[in-house]
Write a protein that holds these residues in place. Structure first.
Motif, PDB file in Angstrom:
ATOM      1  N   MET A   1       0.828  -1.190   0.000  1.00 47.12           N
ATOM      2  CA  MET A   1       0.000   0.000   0.000  1.00 47.12           C
ATOM      3  C   MET A   1       0.873   1.255   0.000  1.00 47.12           C
ATOM      4  O   MET A   1       0.585   2.190  -0.755  1.00 47.12           O
ATOM      5  N   ILE A   2       1.890   1.281   0.801  1.00 48.20           N
ATOM      6  CA  ILE A   2       2.756   2.454   0.874  1.00 48.20           C
ATOM      7  C   ILE A   2       3.419   2.720  -0.479  1.00 48.20           C
ATOM      8  O   ILE A   2       3.556   3.864  -0.898  1.00 48.20           O
ATOM      9  N   GLN A   3       3.781   1.663  -1.166  1.00 48.58           N
ATOM     10  CA  GLN A   3       4.470   1.792  -2.451  1.00 48.58           C
ATOM     11  C   GLN A   3       3.571   2.406  -3.519  1.00 48.58           C
ATOM     12  O   GLN A   3       4.041   3.162  -4.375  1.00 48.58           O
ATOM     13  N   TYR A   4       2.265   2.134  -3.485  1.00 44.63           N
ATOM     14  CA  TYR A   4       1.363   2.558  -4.558  1.00 44.63           C
ATOM     15  C   TYR A   4       0.345   3.608  -4.136  1.00 44.63           C
ATOM     16  O   TYR A   4      -0.536   3.955  -4.927  1.00 44.63           O
ATOM     17  N   GLU A   5       0.451   4.152  -2.918  1.00 43.77           N
ATOM     18  CA  GLU A   5      -0.569   5.090  -2.456  1.00 43.77           C
ATOM     19  C   GLU A   5      -0.600   6.374  -3.292  1.00 43.77           C
ATOM     20  O   GLU A   5      -1.671   6.897  -3.595  1.00 43.77           O
ATOM     21  N   ARG A   6       0.547   6.882  -3.711  1.00 45.34           N
ATOM     22  CA  ARG A   6       0.576   8.092  -4.536  1.00 45.34           C
ATOM     23  C   ARG A   6      -0.034   7.827  -5.916  1.00 45.34           C
ATOM     24  O   ARG A   6      -0.750   8.660  -6.460  1.00 45.34           O
ATOM     25  N   LEU A   7       0.278   6.683  -6.474  1.00 45.33           N
ATOM     26  CA  LEU A   7      -0.281   6.319  -7.777  1.00 45.33           C
ATOM     27  C   LEU A   7      -1.804   6.270  -7.713  1.00 45.33           C
ATOM     28  O   LEU A   7      -2.495   6.875  -8.535  1.00 45.33           O
ATOM     29  N   VAL A   8      -2.330   5.565  -6.734  1.00 47.30           N
ATOM     30  CA  VAL A   8      -3.780   5.386  -6.615  1.00 47.30           C
ATOM     31  C   VAL A   8      -4.460   6.729  -6.342  1.00 47.30           C
ATOM     32  O   VAL A   8      -5.479   7.063  -6.959  1.00 47.30           O
ATOM     33  N   TYR A   9      -3.885   7.518  -5.435  1.00 46.86           N
ATOM     34  CA  TYR A   9      -4.478   8.832  -5.133  1.00 46.86           C
ATOM     35  C   TYR A   9      -4.452   9.720  -6.377  1.00 46.86           C
ATOM     36  O   TYR A   9      -5.425  10.408  -6.672  1.00 46.86           O
TER      37      TYR A   9
END
Length: 124
Positions: free
Chosen positions: A1-9
């Motif tokens: 989740m930490i790795q992809y949180e910026r992408l998803v947001y």
């Protein structure tokens, strides 16, 4: 989740243009991804999460709640402002006065104006 949180947001924000809604949709995305983690193809986690986020945003934008609710700063769905009652009364009286003037015209102008302006008929 930490790795992809910026992408998803970022995917969510680009689609809905509202930071609070984008944060909520990102949370829903990760919750859905966790629930269906067995369906993720090996090596495609980034694309899979982006697709889930995009689908969550599409569902949000098509929801009945979204169409009825206008949030501050949301220019996409402005509420139509109804004119005050006194302006409506003035507009009706002006329209009535104009209709009376049209009916007082001499022929051949009277019939043409009545048909086109009052009855809103188009020439054939």
């Amino acid at each position: 989740m930490i790795q992809y949180e910026r992408l998803v947001y970022t995917v969510c924000f680009q689609m809905v243009r509202d930071s609070a809604a984008a944060a909520d949709l990102a949370q829903e995305t990760f919750l859905s991804a966790y629930t269906h983690r067995d369906n993720c193809p090996d090596g495609y986690i980034r694309q899979w999460l982006a697709r889930i986020a995009a689908n969550k945003c599409k569902d949000y934008l098509q929801s009945a709640y979204r169409r009825r609710t206008v949030l501050p700063g949301d220019e996409a769905l402005p509420l139509p402002a109804a004119p005050p009652p006194e302006h409506q009364a003035i507009a009706r009286s002006e329209a009535s006065a104009i209709a009376d003037m049209i009916r007082d015209l001499k022929e051949p102008y009277r019939m043409v104006c009545i048909l086109s302006l009052i009855e809103e008929k188009k020439p054939e």
